[in-house]
Design a protein around this motif. Structure first.
Motif, PDB file in Angstrom:
ATOM      1  N   ILE A 198      10.901  11.633   0.611  1.00  0.00           N
ATOM      2  CA  ILE A 198      12.201  11.011   0.226  1.00  0.00           C
ATOM      3  C   ILE A 198      12.347   9.769   1.136  1.00  0.00           C
ATOM      4  O   ILE A 198      12.743   8.607   0.771  1.00  0.00           O
ATOM      5  N   ALA A 199      12.141   9.954   2.567  1.00  0.00           N
ATOM      6  CA  ALA A 199      12.287   8.926   3.435  1.00  0.00           C
ATOM      7  C   ALA A 199      11.124   7.858   3.258  1.00  0.00           C
ATOM      8  O   ALA A 199      11.337   6.698   3.703  1.00  0.00           O
ATOM      9  N   ALA A 200       9.937   8.355   3.041  1.00  0.00           N
ATOM     10  CA  ALA A 200       8.857   7.303   2.644  1.00  0.00           C
ATOM     11  C   ALA A 200       9.089   6.527   1.586  1.00  0.00           C
ATOM     12  O   ALA A 200       8.776   5.087   1.556  1.00  0.00           O
ATOM     13  N   SER A 201       9.569   7.125   0.648  1.00  0.00           N
ATOM     14  CA  SER A 201       9.967   6.497  -0.489  1.00  0.00           C
ATOM     15  C   SER A 201      11.121   5.250  -0.370  1.00  0.00           C
ATOM     16  O   SER A 201      10.757   4.126  -0.594  1.00  0.00           O
ATOM     17  N   ARG A 202      11.926   5.435   0.551  1.00  0.00           N
ATOM     18  CA  ARG A 202      13.090   4.466   1.197  1.00  0.00           C
ATOM     19  C   ARG A 202      12.512   3.492   1.895  1.00  0.00           C
ATOM     20  O   ARG A 202      13.025   2.352   1.781  1.00  0.00           O
ATOM     21  N   LYS A 203      11.646   3.998   2.837  1.00  0.00           N
ATOM     22  CA  LYS A 203      11.088   2.839   3.474  1.00  0.00           C
ATOM     23  C   LYS A 203      10.092   2.217   3.179  1.00  0.00           C
ATOM     24  O   LYS A 203      10.106   0.667   3.348  1.00  0.00           O
ATOM     25  N   PHE A 204       9.362   2.637   2.115  1.00  0.00           N
ATOM     26  CA  PHE A 204       8.396   1.455   1.253  1.00  0.00           C
ATOM     27  C   PHE A 204       9.250   0.613   0.539  1.00  0.00           C
ATOM     28  O   PHE A 204       8.908  -0.633   0.569  1.00  0.00           O
ATOM     29  N   ILE A 205      10.264   1.154  -0.142  1.00  0.00           N
ATOM     30  CA  ILE A 205      11.163   0.174  -1.136  1.00  0.00           C
ATOM     31  C   ILE A 205      11.729  -0.744  -0.274  1.00  0.00           C
ATOM     32  O   ILE A 205      11.856  -2.025  -0.352  1.00  0.00           O
ATOM     33  N   ASP A 206      12.229  -0.433   1.088  1.00  0.00           N
ATOM     34  CA  ASP A 206      12.864  -1.657   2.007  1.00  0.00           C
ATOM     35  C   ASP A 206      11.932  -2.498   2.497  1.00  0.00           C
ATOM     36  O   ASP A 206      12.254  -3.542   2.534  1.00  0.00           O
ATOM     37  N   LEU A 207      10.676  -1.987   2.901  1.00  0.00           N
ATOM     38  CA  LEU A 207       9.514  -2.839   3.216  1.00  0.00           C
ATOM     39  C   LEU A 207       9.201  -4.035   2.069  1.00  0.00           C
ATOM     40  O   LEU A 207       9.062  -5.159   2.419  1.00  0.00           O
ATOM     41  N   ILE A 208       8.886  -3.463   0.783  1.00  0.00           N
ATOM     42  CA  ILE A 208       8.733  -4.486  -0.117  1.00  0.00           C
ATOM     43  C   ILE A 208       9.652  -5.364  -0.423  1.00  0.00           C
ATOM     44  O   ILE A 208       9.715  -6.508  -0.970  1.00  0.00           O
ATOM     45  N   ARG A 209      11.205  -4.806  -0.149  1.00  0.00           N
ATOM     46  CA  ARG A 209      12.327  -5.609  -0.699  1.00  0.00           C
ATOM     47  C   ARG A 209      12.567  -6.870   0.357  1.00  0.00           C
ATOM     48  O   ARG A 209      12.515  -8.016   0.101  1.00  0.00           O
ATOM     49  N   VAL A 216       1.975  -1.709   1.284  1.00  0.00           N
ATOM     50  CA  VAL A 216       1.063  -2.649   0.406  1.00  0.00           C
ATOM     51  C   VAL A 216       1.136  -2.164  -0.807  1.00  0.00           C
ATOM     52  O   VAL A 216       1.450  -0.985  -1.339  1.00  0.00           O
ATOM     53  N   LEU A 217       1.461  -3.376  -1.721  1.00  0.00           N
ATOM     54  CA  LEU A 217       1.425  -2.763  -3.365  1.00  0.00           C
ATOM     55  C   LEU A 217       0.710  -3.957  -3.983  1.00  0.00           C
ATOM     56  O   LEU A 217       0.709  -5.081  -3.775  1.00  0.00           O
ATOM     57  N   ILE A 255      -0.407   1.754  -4.190  1.00  0.00           N
ATOM     58  CA  ILE A 255       0.694   1.937  -3.421  1.00  0.00           C
ATOM     59  C   ILE A 255       0.239   2.389  -2.009  1.00  0.00           C
ATOM     60  O   ILE A 255      -0.124   3.543  -2.189  1.00  0.00           O
ATOM     61  N   TYR A 256       0.701   1.910  -0.955  1.00  0.00           N
ATOM     62  CA  TYR A 256       0.214   2.558   0.351  1.00  0.00           C
ATOM     63  C   TYR A 256       1.183   2.424   1.344  1.00  0.00           C
ATOM     64  O   TYR A 256       1.590   1.102   1.649  1.00  0.00           O
ATOM     65  N   LEU A 257       1.654   3.272   2.183  1.00  0.00           N
ATOM     66  CA  LEU A 257       2.433   3.156   3.151  1.00  0.00           C
ATOM     67  C   LEU A 257       1.630   3.790   4.371  1.00  0.00           C
ATOM     68  O   LEU A 257       1.428   4.788   4.505  1.00  0.00           O
ATOM     69  N   PHE A 286       0.745   9.094   2.023  1.00  0.00           N
ATOM     70  CA  PHE A 286       1.462   8.009   1.224  1.00  0.00           C
ATOM     71  C   PHE A 286       0.731   7.264   0.422  1.00  0.00           C
ATOM     72  O   PHE A 286       0.797   5.920   0.786  1.00  0.00           O
ATOM     73  N   LEU A 287      -0.184   7.695  -0.322  1.00  0.00           N
ATOM     74  CA  LEU A 287      -1.262   6.954  -1.252  1.00  0.00           C
ATOM     75  C   LEU A 287      -0.917   7.240  -2.811  1.00  0.00           C
ATOM     76  O   LEU A 287      -0.907   8.248  -3.024  1.00  0.00           O
ATOM     77  N   ARG A 288      -0.586   6.164  -3.288  1.00  0.00           N
ATOM     78  CA  ARG A 288      -0.235   6.350  -4.875  1.00  0.00           C
ATOM     79  C   ARG A 288      -1.193   5.341  -5.638  1.00  0.00           C
ATOM     80  O   ARG A 288      -0.908   4.318  -5.373  1.00  0.00           O
ATOM     81  N   LYS A 289      -1.947   5.772  -6.599  1.00  0.00           N
ATOM     82  CA  LYS A 289      -2.769   4.864  -7.350  1.00  0.00           C
ATOM     83  C   LYS A 289      -3.020   5.206  -8.701  1.00  0.00           C
ATOM     84  O   LYS A 289      -3.033   6.465  -8.827  1.00  0.00           O
ATOM     85  N   ALA A 290      -3.324   4.431  -9.443  1.00  0.00           N
ATOM     86  CA  ALA A 290      -3.436   4.908 -11.200  1.00  0.00           C
ATOM     87  C   ALA A 290      -3.922   3.684 -11.835  1.00  0.00           C
ATOM     88  O   ALA A 290      -3.650   2.451 -11.591  1.00  0.00           O
TER      89      ALA A 290
END
Length: 300
Positions: free
Chosen positions: A4-15, A127-128, A170-172, A214-218
């Motif tokens: 949940i913290a990774a989610s918020r950090k990734f969103i904040d960095l991309i923002r 990275v996105l 997606i990568y953090l 924290f790697l997501r891809k598809a």
């Protein structure tokens, strides 16, 4: 680092890199016209409704707002298909892809996307990558000007555009100063491999040497635009704030840009592990440019 913290950090960095909001779980659809509030813990939009739903139209009618959102001129519009877009946050350096023994030269030659990234030690980086994204958006003009008056949207965030795509990455980073590589490669269909003339299209898939959690891809094998990695989120500006901002100036005609502002995050500045840190200061701005976006990116 909790997810949940990774989610918020990734969103904040991309923002910070794009002024847009990332979707930590792109298979979960975000629709143009969705509205709600931002979850302060995860950074994700908690959708409460959609302005194009019949129920919202009923609310508009009851409030006496003269607009029919089912009219074609009010419906979301589609932009063209863009080139692959690569986004990275501050502290991330993108370099040329070097050949890897794990990836054949044939696959590299046909790769739609290939890149390497160097992350800064002690700092999170994001990275996105979106493969052939397409933008969908609320048409400019009367829609946002009129729905601004809807009581249901007071203190809510509204999705005014989104990017969908058939493949995302997606990568953090994990703060170790790692270097990762990625490529979207295509393999020949089985009929071609055995010398047959019939059928089949090349299958695409992500290759990467990244090992972090924290790697997501598809990639959708059929090429369907079923992922929503990125969207634009606006916040309704209150009338009293507009009057305070303009002071005693002669009142101008209100436009949707005045009425709907890019929304700021509801959290305090985050430390490198996604925890709110009110006294945080960025001391590493000399390491890299603030952010990087590769590819044509029609901000709307």
């Amino acid at each position: 680092m909790p997810d949940i913290a990774a989610s918020r950090k990734f969103i904040d960095l991309i923002r910070q890199a794009s002024s847009k909001w990332a979707n930590w779980d792109p298979p979960i659809e975000i629709k143009v016209g969705d509205y709600g509030k931002i979850d302060n813990e995860s950074g994700e939009l908690d959708v409460e409704g959609n302005i194009y739903d019949p129920a919202f139209q009923t609310l508009l009618n009851k409030q006496g707002l003269n607009i029919n959102l089912s009219e074609p001129s009010c419906q979301p519009q589609m932009g063209g298909v863009d080139d692959d877009i690569i986004m990275s946050s501050s502290g991330v350096k993108q370099g040329d892809f070097s050949a890897k023994p794990e990836v054949s030269l044939l696959n590299l030659a046909s790769a739609s996307v290939k890149a390497e990234f160097q992350f800064q030690e002690g700092k999170r980086g994001a990275v996105l990558v979106m493969h052939k994204p397409q933008q969908e958006f609320i048409p400019r003009g009367k829609v946002l000007t009129l729905v601004h008056k809807a009581v249901e949207l007071h203190d809510k965030y509204l999705v005014t555009s989104r990017f969908t795509c058939p493949g995302y990455y997606i990568y953090l980073s994990n703060k170790s100063g790692e270097r990762i590589a990625l490529a979207l490669t295509a393999s020949a269909p089985i009929p071609a491999a055995v010398g047959l003339t019939a059928g089949g299209t090349a299958s695409m898939d992500w290759w990467t040497d990244a090992q972090a959690a924290f790697l997501r891809k598809a990639v959708d094998k059929t090429g369907q635009y079923c992922y929503t990695p990125l969207y634009t989120l606006k916040h309704r500006q209150n009338n009293w704030a507009q009057r305070l901002f303009r002071g005693g100036e002669e009142e101008e005609e209100e436009t949707e840009d005045h009425l709907w502002l890019d929304c700021a995050p509801p959290w305090q500045p985050l430390d490198e592990d996604g925890i709110e840190d009110p006294v945080w200061e960025d001391k590493d701005d000399q390491f890299a440019p603030p952010s990087a976006v590769e590819g044509s990116f029609p901000f709307a």
